[in-house]
Motif scaffolding. Structure first.
Motif, PDB file in Angstrom:
ATOM      1  N   ILE A 132       0.828  -1.203   0.000  1.00  0.00           N
ATOM      2  CA  ILE A 132       0.000   0.000   0.000  1.00  0.00           C
ATOM      3  C   ILE A 132       0.869   1.262   0.000  1.00  0.00           C
ATOM      4  CG2 ILE A 132      -1.616   1.363   1.395  1.00  0.00           C
ATOM      5  CD1 ILE A 132      -2.804  -1.342   2.343  1.00  0.00           C
ATOM      6  N   ALA A 133       1.937   1.248   0.809  1.00  0.00           N
ATOM      7  CA  ALA A 133       2.733   2.462   1.000  1.00  0.00           C
ATOM      8  C   ALA A 133       3.856   2.638  -0.024  1.00  0.00           C
ATOM      9  CB  ALA A 133       3.329   2.461   2.407  1.00  0.00           C
ATOM     10  N   SER A 134       4.355   1.533  -0.553  1.00  0.00           N
ATOM     11  CA  SER A 134       5.546   1.607  -1.411  1.00  0.00           C
ATOM     12  C   SER A 134       5.216   2.100  -2.822  1.00  0.00           C
ATOM     13  CB  SER A 134       6.191   0.231  -1.509  1.00  0.00           C
ATOM     14  OG  SER A 134       7.210   0.215  -2.490  1.00  0.00           O
ATOM     15  N   ARG A 135       6.137   2.844  -3.374  1.00  0.00           N
ATOM     16  CA  ARG A 135       6.074   3.203  -4.787  1.00  0.00           C
ATOM     17  C   ARG A 135       7.357   2.761  -5.491  1.00  0.00           C
ATOM     18  NH1 ARG A 135       1.801   3.013  -3.558  1.00  0.00           N
ATOM     19  NH2 ARG A 135       0.089   4.520  -3.725  1.00  0.00           N
ATOM     20  N   SER A 136       8.062   1.859  -4.832  1.00  0.00           N
ATOM     21  CA  SER A 136       9.288   1.282  -5.391  1.00  0.00           C
ATOM     22  C   SER A 136       8.990  -0.144  -5.830  1.00  0.00           C
ATOM     23  CB  SER A 136      10.400   1.270  -4.340  1.00  0.00           C
ATOM     24  OG  SER A 136      11.448   0.390  -4.716  1.00  0.00           O
ATOM     25  N   PRO A 137       9.191  -0.486  -7.106  1.00  0.00           N
ATOM     26  CA  PRO A 137       8.921  -1.846  -7.572  1.00  0.00           C
ATOM     27  C   PRO A 137       9.697  -2.912  -6.791  1.00  0.00           C
ATOM     28  CG  PRO A 137       9.198  -0.375  -9.432  1.00  0.00           C
ATOM     29  CD  PRO A 137       9.563   0.412  -8.210  1.00  0.00           C
ATOM     30  N   ALA A 138      10.943  -2.626  -6.455  1.00  0.00           N
ATOM     31  CA  ALA A 138      11.749  -3.611  -5.730  1.00  0.00           C
ATOM     32  C   ALA A 138      11.186  -3.867  -4.339  1.00  0.00           C
ATOM     33  CB  ALA A 138      13.193  -3.124  -5.638  1.00  0.00           C
ATOM     34  N   LEU A 139      10.847  -2.791  -3.634  1.00  0.00           N
ATOM     35  CA  LEU A 139      10.284  -2.940  -2.288  1.00  0.00           C
ATOM     36  C   LEU A 139       8.911  -3.614  -2.347  1.00  0.00           C
ATOM     37  CD1 LEU A 139      10.542  -2.428   0.715  1.00  0.00           C
ATOM     38  CD2 LEU A 139       9.577  -0.137   0.361  1.00  0.00           C
ATOM     39  N   SER A 140       8.127  -3.252  -3.345  1.00  0.00           N
ATOM     40  CA  SER A 140       6.816  -3.889  -3.502  1.00  0.00           C
ATOM     41  C   SER A 140       6.955  -5.380  -3.781  1.00  0.00           C
ATOM     42  CB  SER A 140       6.038  -3.220  -4.641  1.00  0.00           C
ATOM     43  OG  SER A 140       5.745  -1.873  -4.337  1.00  0.00           O
ATOM     44  N   TYR A 141       7.964  -5.735  -4.549  1.00  0.00           N
ATOM     45  CA  TYR A 141       8.195  -7.153  -4.852  1.00  0.00           C
ATOM     46  C   TYR A 141       8.528  -7.920  -3.577  1.00  0.00           C
ATOM     47  CZ  TYR A 141       9.951 -11.263  -7.323  1.00  0.00           C
ATOM     48  OH  TYR A 141      10.156 -12.530  -7.784  1.00  0.00           O
ATOM     49  N   PHE A 142       9.322  -7.303  -2.692  1.00  0.00           N
ATOM     50  CA  PHE A 142       9.617  -7.908  -1.398  1.00  0.00           C
ATOM     51  C   PHE A 142       8.339  -8.045  -0.571  1.00  0.00           C
ATOM     52  CE2 PHE A 142      10.573  -7.075   3.137  1.00  0.00           C
ATOM     53  CZ  PHE A 142      11.267  -8.253   3.420  1.00  0.00           C
ATOM     54  N   GLY A 143       7.496  -7.005  -0.636  1.00  0.00           N
ATOM     55  CA  GLY A 143       6.236  -7.057   0.094  1.00  0.00           C
ATOM     56  C   GLY A 143       5.341  -8.192  -0.361  1.00  0.00           C
ATOM     57  N   VAL A 144       5.380  -8.496  -1.652  1.00  0.00           N
ATOM     58  CA  VAL A 144       4.575  -9.606  -2.179  1.00  0.00           C
ATOM     59  C   VAL A 144       4.993 -10.929  -1.537  1.00  0.00           C
ATOM     60  CG1 VAL A 144       4.103 -10.985  -4.234  1.00  0.00           C
ATOM     61  CG2 VAL A 144       4.002  -8.497  -4.356  1.00  0.00           C
ATOM     62  N   TYR A 145       6.297 -11.121  -1.359  1.00  0.00           N
ATOM     63  CA  TYR A 145       6.775 -12.356  -0.743  1.00  0.00           C
ATOM     64  C   TYR A 145       6.275 -12.475   0.699  1.00  0.00           C
ATOM     65  CZ  TYR A 145       9.766 -13.889  -4.536  1.00  0.00           C
ATOM     66  OH  TYR A 145      10.220 -14.365  -5.739  1.00  0.00           O
ATOM     67  N   LEU A 146       6.345 -11.365   1.439  1.00  0.00           N
ATOM     68  CA  LEU A 146       5.811 -11.392   2.804  1.00  0.00           C
ATOM     69  C   LEU A 146       4.315 -11.701   2.795  1.00  0.00           C
ATOM     70  CD1 LEU A 146       7.480  -8.320   4.592  1.00  0.00           C
ATOM     71  CD2 LEU A 146       7.984 -10.740   4.919  1.00  0.00           C
ATOM     72  N   ALA A 147       3.610 -11.065   1.858  1.00  0.00           N
ATOM     73  CA  ALA A 147       2.156 -11.230   1.800  1.00  0.00           C
ATOM     74  C   ALA A 147       1.766 -12.685   1.572  1.00  0.00           C
ATOM     75  CB  ALA A 147       1.582 -10.334   0.698  1.00  0.00           C
ATOM     76  N   PRO A 195      -0.962   1.074 -11.336  1.00  0.00           N
ATOM     77  CA  PRO A 195      -0.257  -0.190 -11.068  1.00  0.00           C
ATOM     78  C   PRO A 195      -0.155  -0.549  -9.593  1.00  0.00           C
ATOM     79  CG  PRO A 195       1.341   1.551 -11.320  1.00  0.00           C
ATOM     80  CD  PRO A 195      -0.010   2.201 -11.484  1.00  0.00           C
ATOM     81  N   TRP A 196      -0.679   0.285  -8.663  1.00  0.00           N
ATOM     82  CA  TRP A 196      -0.418   0.054  -7.241  1.00  0.00           C
ATOM     83  C   TRP A 196      -1.561  -0.658  -6.529  1.00  0.00           C
ATOM     84  CZ3 TRP A 196       4.440   0.403  -6.952  1.00  0.00           C
ATOM     85  CH2 TRP A 196       5.142   1.354  -7.697  1.00  0.00           C
ATOM     86  N   PHE A 197      -2.767  -0.595  -7.064  1.00  0.00           N
ATOM     87  CA  PHE A 197      -3.922  -1.324  -6.522  1.00  0.00           C
ATOM     88  C   PHE A 197      -4.089  -1.123  -5.010  1.00  0.00           C
ATOM     89  CE2 PHE A 197      -2.613  -3.682 -10.320  1.00  0.00           C
ATOM     90  CZ  PHE A 197      -3.799  -3.648 -11.048  1.00  0.00           C
ATOM     91  N   THR A 198      -4.069   0.127  -4.610  1.00  0.00           N
ATOM     92  CA  THR A 198      -4.149   0.456  -3.181  1.00  0.00           C
ATOM     93  C   THR A 198      -5.441  -0.042  -2.540  1.00  0.00           C
ATOM     94  OG1 THR A 198      -2.788   2.423  -3.559  1.00  0.00           O
ATOM     95  CG2 THR A 198      -4.065   2.345  -1.511  1.00  0.00           C
ATOM     96  N   LEU A 199      -6.559   0.132  -3.226  1.00  0.00           N
ATOM     97  CA  LEU A 199      -7.844  -0.311  -2.678  1.00  0.00           C
ATOM     98  C   LEU A 199      -7.859  -1.824  -2.457  1.00  0.00           C
ATOM     99  CD1 LEU A 199     -10.803   0.175  -1.869  1.00  0.00           C
ATOM    100  CD2 LEU A 199     -11.412  -0.098  -4.289  1.00  0.00           C
ATOM    101  N   GLY A 200      -7.436  -2.583  -3.469  1.00  0.00           N
ATOM    102  CA  GLY A 200      -7.432  -4.042  -3.354  1.00  0.00           C
ATOM    103  C   GLY A 200      -6.544  -4.525  -2.219  1.00  0.00           C
ATOM    104  N   HIS A 201      -5.327  -3.951  -2.133  1.00  0.00           N
ATOM    105  CA  HIS A 201      -4.421  -4.344  -1.060  1.00  0.00           C
ATOM    106  C   HIS A 201      -4.992  -3.973   0.307  1.00  0.00           C
ATOM    107  CE1 HIS A 201      -1.670  -5.512  -4.035  1.00  0.00           C
ATOM    108  NE2 HIS A 201      -1.067  -4.352  -4.250  1.00  0.00           N
ATOM    109  N   GLY A 202      -5.651  -2.820   0.381  1.00  0.00           N
ATOM    110  CA  GLY A 202      -6.244  -2.395   1.643  1.00  0.00           C
ATOM    111  C   GLY A 202      -7.348  -3.335   2.105  1.00  0.00           C
ATOM    112  N   ILE A 203      -8.151  -3.819   1.152  1.00  0.00           N
ATOM    113  CA  ILE A 203      -9.225  -4.754   1.499  1.00  0.00           C
ATOM    114  C   ILE A 203      -8.646  -6.066   2.016  1.00  0.00           C
ATOM    115  CG2 ILE A 203     -11.093  -6.154   0.547  1.00  0.00           C
ATOM    116  CD1 ILE A 203     -11.778  -3.804  -1.280  1.00  0.00           C
TER     117      ILE A 203
END
Length: 281
Positions: A132-147, A195-203
């Motif tokens: 939700i917070a990141s606008r860095s593709p690399a950091l977001s990719y790391f977040g996906v693994y945690l998710a 490309p960030w899908f903030t609403l979906g991630h928030g839900i």
């Protein structure tokens, strides 16, 4: 098949696949057996072994159970059905598969499914916060693994956890159907949010919060219920066993928990609400 039946080709994909599912469903009435004691391809000795093995695993209804509406209502009004509905899903695969296998192995070995569910929520939530917070593709990719490492293992773990704590063929089937159905609710991933899908991630983050609360509540209530059974608060009156005890106390137990001709009758009638049944954390 484009144009066949005045339908575009893509619709026939769903029609044919759906038709196969319908046919398989109809055939299941004859293919799938209801209970081990009615299976025709087993010998009498084999049926006895299967039934005893299931009953040793606290599945008292393995010897046969008559379908009654009360079992359906028991499932619908059982708090375990609703607290087991973890609303968690979202893609990614290899890491999630490995974590799911690891969690399954640990849960089967040590029987701590509730604690593993809570751990999964605690891993998945930071992942979605990053997304939700990141606008860095690399950091977001790391977040996906945690998710995914947090939420993917929770799906089969929750199903197994609820299944382990519900007894009775019909009650269990309704409970698991409801748990799995709720578990397939997903986030709202809309094209305009890319490309960030903030609403979906928030839900989905909200679902993780619900999953955490439900898992903690489920764990607490299971332990609390086991404690009540250890204290005798759920004891039934069994003819020839404890029906000659103090008259007032016996009357209270009979009013609260029922009176049965034998322990076997109490097991069969009450399922996981029988006083001797112990829930697993």
């Amino acid at each position: 098949m484009d144009g066949v039946g005045d339908k575009p080709a893509w619709t026939w994909i769903f029609i044919l696949e759906g038709l196969l599912t319908v046919l398989a469903g109809v055939a299941s009435f004859w293919i799938i057996q209801d209970f081990p004691d009615t299976v025709k391809f087993l010998s009498e000795a084999e049926r006895t072994v299967v039934i005893r093995r299931l009953q040793d695993d606290d599945q008292y209804s393995a010897g046969g159970e008559e379908l009654r509406w009360k079992y359906i209502w028991q499932s619908i009004f059982d708090w375990k059905t609703w607290l087991g509905t973890n609303l968690l899903t979202v893609p990614v695969y290899v890491a999630a598969c490995g974590m799911t296998c690891l969690v399954g192995f640990i849960a089967d070995r040590h029987g701590i499914r509730g604690y593993l569910n809570i751990m999964g929520c605690c891993i998945g939530a930071p992942g979605y916060i990053i997304l939700i917070a990141s606008r860095s593709p690399a950091l977001s990719y790391f977040g996906v693994y945690l998710a995914v490492c947090g939420i993917y293992p929770n799906i089969p773990n929750t199903i197994a956890w609820v299944s382990n704590n519900v007894e009775g063929i019909y009650k269990q089937s309704v409970t698991l159907a409801m748990v799995i159905s709720f578990g397939n609710i997903n986030g709202a991933y809309r094209a305009q949010d890319k490309p960030w899908f903030t609403l979906g991630h928030g839900i989905v983050l909200m679902y993780i919060g619900i999953g955490f609360i439900c898992s903690v509540s489920f764990l607490f209530l299971l332990r609390n219920e086991n404690a009540k059974r250890e204290r005798g608060e759920r004891d039934e009156v069994i003819v020839g066993v404890n029906d000659k005890q103090d008259e007032i106390n016996g009357w209270i137990l009979e009013r609260k928990n029922g009176k049965y001709d034998s322990i076997a009758d109490a097991k069969r009638e009450k399922g996981d609400t029988w006083s001797g049944y112990r829930y697993t954390a």
